[in-house]
Enzyme design. Sequence first.
Site, mmCIF file in Angstrom:
data_model
loop_
_atom_site.group_PDB
_atom_site.id
_atom_site.type_symbol
_atom_site.label_atom_id
_atom_site.label_comp_id
_atom_site.label_asym_id
_atom_site.label_seq_id
_atom_site.Cartn_x
_atom_site.Cartn_y
_atom_site.Cartn_z
ATOM 1 N N TYR A 121 -13.858 -3.923 9.919
ATOM 2 C CA TYR A 121 -12.523 -3.341 10.065
ATOM 3 C C TYR A 121 -11.941 -3.670 11.435
ATOM 4 O O TYR A 121 -10.783 -4.106 11.545
ATOM 5 C CB TYR A 121 -12.611 -1.832 9.865
ATOM 6 N N GLY A 150 1.446 4.639 3.643
ATOM 7 C CA GLY A 150 2.410 3.771 2.972
ATOM 8 C C GLY A 150 3.391 4.544 2.120
ATOM 9 O O GLY A 150 4.592 4.238 2.100
ATOM 10 N N GLY A 172 -1.005 7.912 0.960
ATOM 11 C CA GLY A 172 -1.180 8.005 2.398
ATOM 12 C C GLY A 172 0.017 7.586 3.218
ATOM 13 O O GLY A 172 1.165 7.932 2.914
ATOM 14 N N SER A 222 -4.643 -1.062 14.253
ATOM 15 C CA SER A 222 -5.497 0.049 14.663
ATOM 16 C C SER A 222 -5.877 -0.142 16.117
ATOM 17 O O SER A 222 -5.953 -1.272 16.619
ATOM 18 C CB SER A 222 -6.760 0.092 13.805
ATOM 19 N N GLY A 272 0.815 -1.206 0.000
ATOM 20 C CA GLY A 272 0.000 0.000 0.000
ATOM 21 C C GLY A 272 0.848 1.255 0.000
ATOM 22 O O GLY A 272 0.542 2.225 0.690
ATOM 23 N N ALA A 273 1.920 1.259 -0.804
ATOM 24 C CA ALA A 273 2.906 2.342 -0.762
ATOM 25 C C ALA A 273 2.620 3.463 -1.741
ATOM 26 O O ALA A 273 3.440 4.364 -1.895
ATOM 27 C CB ALA A 273 4.297 1.776 -1.019
#
Length: 282
Positions: free
Chosen positions: A166, A17, A15, A143, A11-12
């Site tokens: 989530y 990442g 955001g 989280s 996820g780079a």
Amino acid sequence: MTNTGIALVTGATAGLGQAVAKALAEYGTHVLVHGRDADRAAAVADRIEKAGGTAEIYLADLASLAQTRELADRVRADHGRLRLLVNNAGIGAGRPPYRRRRLSEDGHELRFAVNYLAPVLLARRLTPALRDGAPARIVNVGSVGQAPVDLDDLRMDAHYTGAQAYYRSKFALAAFTFDLAEELADTGVTVNCLHPATFMNTHMVREAMMPPMSTVGTGAKAVLNLAVGPAGGAATGRYFDGGKEARAHEGTYDPAIRARLRAVTAELLAPFLGDGAGSAVR
């Protein structure tokens, strides 16, 4: 700059990442930039290289366990030793009222698939490269929002909300962190989990219509503390809230709950392990 080895950051392309990938490159790390979109991944790699760093692009959709396995196998084929895996990619709660349920390519609840099953599969298949690159680290981006997983209703066919999905995925990720840390004790590979920052200014937070309370820079600093800082080398099997060690949901420490989750996970991932993968899910 001192070269600190090779790191895969999932996820780079946006955001947190992206901020972590760029920061790692500044430390001299050769960054493997993971994303789904080729243009966005290329833009991140280009920025890293223009700043004097080095990067490679690896594309895969983590909603597909087959693509996740292929990602890990490409990394292992290209790089025999890995110093860092940052499992950052994830799907948030979604837009209120959070009731649109989606399934992954493999038929799993989408947040459970991307936020939990994909990181587990990556860690398992990359374990040999991490052990060969030791001292090495795995950082799981979790989280503070966590809720026990209903193992009898993994797809959440009943009473679905994106927020609850989530929270369950992040509970499972924390429990896996503690299991894997125990398994890799004395191998030179540390495994830790963290809540990077509360309501960062990211698409995930904006989509949930929550007012941002912190920056991605703050979150990246917390990730870097475990990825290349002293905390991630000394600690393993720990949960951090920002830069400080904290307690995850109490259920993640329960041996019986973790044993059941391990068994279910082993069954779900069995078709994607083996063939030279790391240690089997127990």
